[in-house]
Scaffold this motif. Structure first.
Motif, short mmCIF file in Angstrom:
data_model
loop_
_atom_site.label_atom_id
_atom_site.label_comp_id
_atom_site.label_asym_id
_atom_site.label_seq_id
_atom_site.Cartn_x
_atom_site.Cartn_y
_atom_site.Cartn_z
N GLY A 1 -33.78 110.17 -16.11
CA GLY A 1 -32.40 109.59 -15.54
C GLY A 1 -31.40 110.10 -16.41
O GLY A 1 -30.14 110.05 -15.90
N TRP A 2 -31.42 110.90 -17.60
CA TRP A 2 -30.35 111.39 -18.40
C TRP A 2 -29.70 112.62 -17.80
O TRP A 2 -30.61 113.19 -16.89
CB TRP A 2 -30.83 111.74 -19.86
N GLN A 3 -28.71 112.98 -17.98
CA GLN A 3 -27.99 114.13 -17.44
C GLN A 3 -27.48 114.82 -18.52
O GLN A 3 -26.79 114.60 -19.31
CB GLN A 3 -26.98 113.83 -16.44
N ARG B 1 -15.17 119.63 -31.38
CA ARG B 1 -14.89 118.07 -31.14
C ARG B 1 -15.96 117.24 -30.58
O ARG B 1 -16.94 117.68 -29.73
CB ARG B 1 -13.57 118.03 -30.12
N ALA B 2 -16.14 116.26 -31.08
CA ALA B 2 -17.53 115.11 -30.44
C ALA B 2 -16.96 113.70 -30.67
O ALA B 2 -16.16 113.13 -31.34
CB ALA B 2 -18.56 115.46 -31.62
N VAL B 3 -17.20 113.51 -29.49
CA VAL B 3 -17.27 111.63 -29.49
C VAL B 3 -18.69 111.01 -28.86
O VAL B 3 -19.28 111.18 -28.18
CB VAL B 3 -16.47 111.40 -28.00
N TRP B 4 -18.96 110.09 -29.88
CA TRP B 4 -20.50 109.50 -29.69
C TRP B 4 -20.04 107.98 -29.30
O TRP B 4 -19.28 107.24 -29.87
CB TRP B 4 -21.05 109.59 -31.17
N THR B 5 -20.53 107.51 -28.16
CA THR B 5 -20.47 106.34 -27.79
C THR B 5 -21.95 105.66 -27.52
O THR B 5 -22.49 105.45 -26.52
CB THR B 5 -19.47 106.20 -26.35
N PRO B 6 -22.29 105.06 -28.61
CA PRO B 6 -23.83 104.72 -28.62
C PRO B 6 -24.05 103.63 -27.68
O PRO B 6 -24.95 103.17 -27.03
CB PRO B 6 -24.16 104.30 -30.10
N GLY B 7 -23.08 102.46 -27.55
CA GLY B 7 -23.18 101.60 -26.58
C GLY B 7 -23.07 101.60 -25.14
O GLY B 7 -23.67 100.95 -24.35
N ASN B 8 -23.16 103.20 -24.62
CA ASN B 8 -23.48 103.41 -23.45
C ASN B 8 -24.77 103.35 -22.93
O ASN B 8 -25.19 103.63 -21.88
CB ASN B 8 -22.74 104.78 -22.91
N TYR B 9 -25.78 103.36 -24.09
CA TYR B 9 -27.21 103.26 -23.83
C TYR B 9 -27.83 102.25 -24.56
O TYR B 9 -28.00 102.58 -25.83
CB TYR B 9 -27.78 104.66 -24.02
N GLY B 10 -27.94 101.09 -24.24
CA GLY B 10 -28.58 99.95 -25.21
C GLY B 10 -27.51 99.31 -25.55
O GLY B 10 -26.28 99.46 -25.41
N ALA C 1 -23.94 105.76 -16.63
CA ALA C 1 -23.51 107.13 -15.70
C ALA C 1 -22.32 107.61 -16.80
O ALA C 1 -21.53 108.08 -16.15
CB ALA C 1 -23.23 106.91 -14.49
N GLU C 2 -22.23 107.01 -18.04
CA GLU C 2 -21.25 107.40 -18.93
C GLU C 2 -21.56 108.47 -20.03
O GLU C 2 -22.90 108.18 -20.40
CB GLU C 2 -20.30 106.18 -19.70
N PRO C 3 -20.74 109.28 -20.39
CA PRO C 3 -21.17 110.00 -21.61
C PRO C 3 -21.61 109.31 -22.92
O PRO C 3 -20.91 108.53 -23.50
CB PRO C 3 -20.11 110.89 -22.17
N TYR D 1 -23.73 114.56 -22.59
CA TYR D 1 -25.06 114.01 -22.23
C TYR D 1 -24.91 112.44 -21.66
O TYR D 1 -24.34 111.69 -22.36
CB TYR D 1 -25.74 113.80 -23.72
N VAL D 2 -25.35 112.47 -20.28
CA VAL D 2 -24.87 111.27 -19.62
C VAL D 2 -26.02 110.36 -19.63
O VAL D 2 -26.93 110.68 -19.23
CB VAL D 2 -24.43 111.55 -18.40
N THR D 3 -25.81 108.73 -19.91
CA THR D 3 -27.05 107.85 -19.79
C THR D 3 -27.27 107.24 -18.33
O THR D 3 -26.49 107.64 -17.46
CB THR D 3 -26.49 106.83 -20.45
N PRO D 4 -28.52 107.05 -18.07
CA PRO D 4 -29.03 106.79 -16.90
C PRO D 4 -28.50 105.30 -16.47
O PRO D 4 -28.27 104.94 -15.33
CB PRO D 4 -30.40 106.78 -16.78
N GLU D 5 -28.07 104.55 -17.59
CA GLU D 5 -27.70 103.25 -17.39
C GLU D 5 -26.27 102.87 -16.70
O GLU D 5 -26.13 102.14 -15.92
CB GLU D 5 -27.81 102.52 -18.64
#
Length: 231
Positions: free
Chosen positions: A4-6, A109-118, A57-59, A51-55
């Protein structure tokens, strides 16, 4: 992917051309620390990967690599003062061009949003930017920011930025949405080296249907000046 990841890949080209006007720089109002009158051209090539999460649909992770190209190395969006060795680009932070060349320093440049998965790190956001001049073997800029949003009405964090040998500054910021119509913001910077040009700011915001009204107080410790601002 089957899970489900994109994985999305977005190539881009940004073009910018500036022309200097006839107004002397000294007679222009200074809106912030990077506003200057510049002329020249630049094309910035970038490759962005998400890298988009299946839960949601956000990066979950957003990474972008950029490379500037100056058609005329003698006019790379340079400052009007030829004595200065830093120039502008499609980003608001100066870039070096000594010695002059068509290709400028690459940037990632990098943005990590771990809350978008779990839910383990929900509300956490980590941003970073790193630019290095490999030709001269020196760091142009490094930026990092950690933001936490434990509640939909509260957001706070800390950031750090270093630009060449010009300055190094860290700041703490907080935003509190008291209600649907009112909110408070606070920014407290701390300068390690260079010019202490950033001011402490405390403001109240009134959220309307299509716009926001902001009234605040600022204090610049480097000049010992205080003021009231309105947006």
């Amino acid at each position: 992917w089957e899970s489900g990841w994109q994985h999305r890949v977005l190539p881009q080209i940004r073009l910018r051309h500036g022309r200097a006007g006839g107004t002397p720089q000294g007679s222009l109002f200074v809106f912030d620390r990077f506003d200057v009158l510049r002329s020249g051209s630049v094309a910035e090539f970038s490759l962005r990967q998400l890298y988009v999460t299946p839960e949601t649909a956000e990066p979950w992770l957003d990474v972008e690599v950029l490379m500037p190209f100056y058609p005329d190395p003698t006019k790379p969006l340079a400052f009007p003062d030829p004595a200065q060795s830093v120039v502008g680009s499609t980003v608001p932070v100066p870039r070096t061009v000594v010695p002059a060349g068509h290709w400028g320093p690459p940037e990632i440049r990098a943005v990590w949003t771990p809350g978008n998965y779990g839910e383990t790190l929900e509300g956490l956001r980590v941003e970073g930017r790193w630019r290095h001049d490999f030709r001269n073997g020196q760091l142009d800029e490094i930026f990092a920011r950690l933001t936490s949003q434990p509640h939909e009405r509260l957001r706070y964090g800390i950031g750090f930025q270093k630009v060449q040998g010009l300055f190094s500054v860290a700041d703490f910021f907080a935003e509190w949405r008291i209600s649907d119509e009112w909110g408070l913001t606070f920014i407290q910077p701390y300068t390690f080296t260079g010019f202490g040009t950033r001011a402490s700011r405390l403001s109240a915001r009134h959220y309307l249907h299509d716009f926001v009204i902001e009234l605040g107080f600022s204090r610049d410790s480097s000049t010992n000046q205080s003021g009231i601002f309105f947006n």
